[in-house]
Write an enzyme that holds these catalytic residues in place. Structure first.
Site, mmCIF file in Angstrom:
data_model
loop_
_atom_site.group_PDB
_atom_site.id
_atom_site.type_symbol
_atom_site.label_atom_id
_atom_site.label_comp_id
_atom_site.label_asym_id
_atom_site.label_seq_id
_atom_site.Cartn_x
_atom_site.Cartn_y
_atom_site.Cartn_z
ATOM 1 N N GLY A 27 1.048 -0.674 46.364
ATOM 2 C CA GLY A 27 2.449 -0.292 46.403
ATOM 3 C C GLY A 27 3.271 -1.484 46.852
ATOM 4 O O GLY A 27 2.737 -2.449 47.409
ATOM 5 N N TYR A 28 4.552 -1.392 46.613
ATOM 6 C CA TYR A 28 5.449 -2.509 46.913
ATOM 7 C C TYR A 28 6.468 -2.092 47.958
ATOM 8 O O TYR A 28 7.159 -1.089 47.802
ATOM 9 C CB TYR A 28 6.124 -2.994 45.630
ATOM 10 N N ILE A 29 6.538 -2.884 49.014
ATOM 11 C CA ILE A 29 7.510 -2.654 50.066
ATOM 12 C C ILE A 29 8.860 -3.215 49.638
ATOM 13 O O ILE A 29 9.901 -2.644 49.922
ATOM 14 C CB ILE A 29 7.040 -3.306 51.387
#
Length: 170
Positions: A27-29
């Site tokens: 996932g991407y912050i």
């Protein structure tokens, strides 16, 4: 400074299978202007990766291990949309292919990546390699969150046709 030099290709036909392939969840912050901050879990360990914008085949990349508690918290609490894939690692001389078989909204997409020591390094030929997509931003993992393969309105077989792959990205 850590530099990643990577080439990406679609996969045509049967590809080698890695019996120790890993299921990756990432996932991407943050994602902005080609930069990204990513959390990945490979079934064993969590990592935090920061990538800079691409310049040709190269980009800056920094990676750190995370504790299980921190990694799980970051992935579950800060990454509402995630990418899932099975990664097969296939040695080829001194280099290693990473063949990603995507799942979820990106199911049906198969991308082979290879990190090379410099941009002039020739890529080993493989009978299962399809068109190169290194410079096509649709195939960046971070981009597949906003525009997953299922939304492209094109089949994977059509992507493998040379003229369609290039024109579909415009």
């Amino acid at each position: 400074m850590a530099i990643e030099i990577e080439r990406k290709f679609l996969v045509r036909g049967p590809h080698p299978i890695d019996p120790s392939a890993k299921r990756l969840v990432q996932g991407y912050i943050a994602r902005e202007d080609g930069r990204s901050v990513r959390v990945r879990f490979d079934g064993v360990a969590y990592t935090l990766t920061i990538k800079g914008p691409s310049q040709g085949m190269s980009r800056t990349e920094f990676e750190w291990p995370l504790s299980d508690a921190d990694g799980e918290s970051l992935l579950m609490d800060l990454c509402s949309v995630r990418i899932e894939k099975i990664r097969h690692k296939v040695p080829d001389g001194s280099l290693v292919w990473e063949i990603d078989v995507f799942a979820g909204d990106n199911a049906g997409l198969l991308v082979a990546e290879i990190e090379v020591p410099n941009e002039a390094t020739p890529v080993p030929a493989a009978p299962w390699l399809g068109p190169e997509v290194t410079s096509d931003p649709r195939f960046f993992n971070a981009a597949l969150l906003d525009s997953p393969f299922c939304s492209w309105g094109i089949s994977y077989a059509e992507l493998l046709e040379p003229n369609i792959s290039a024109s579909a990205s415009r």
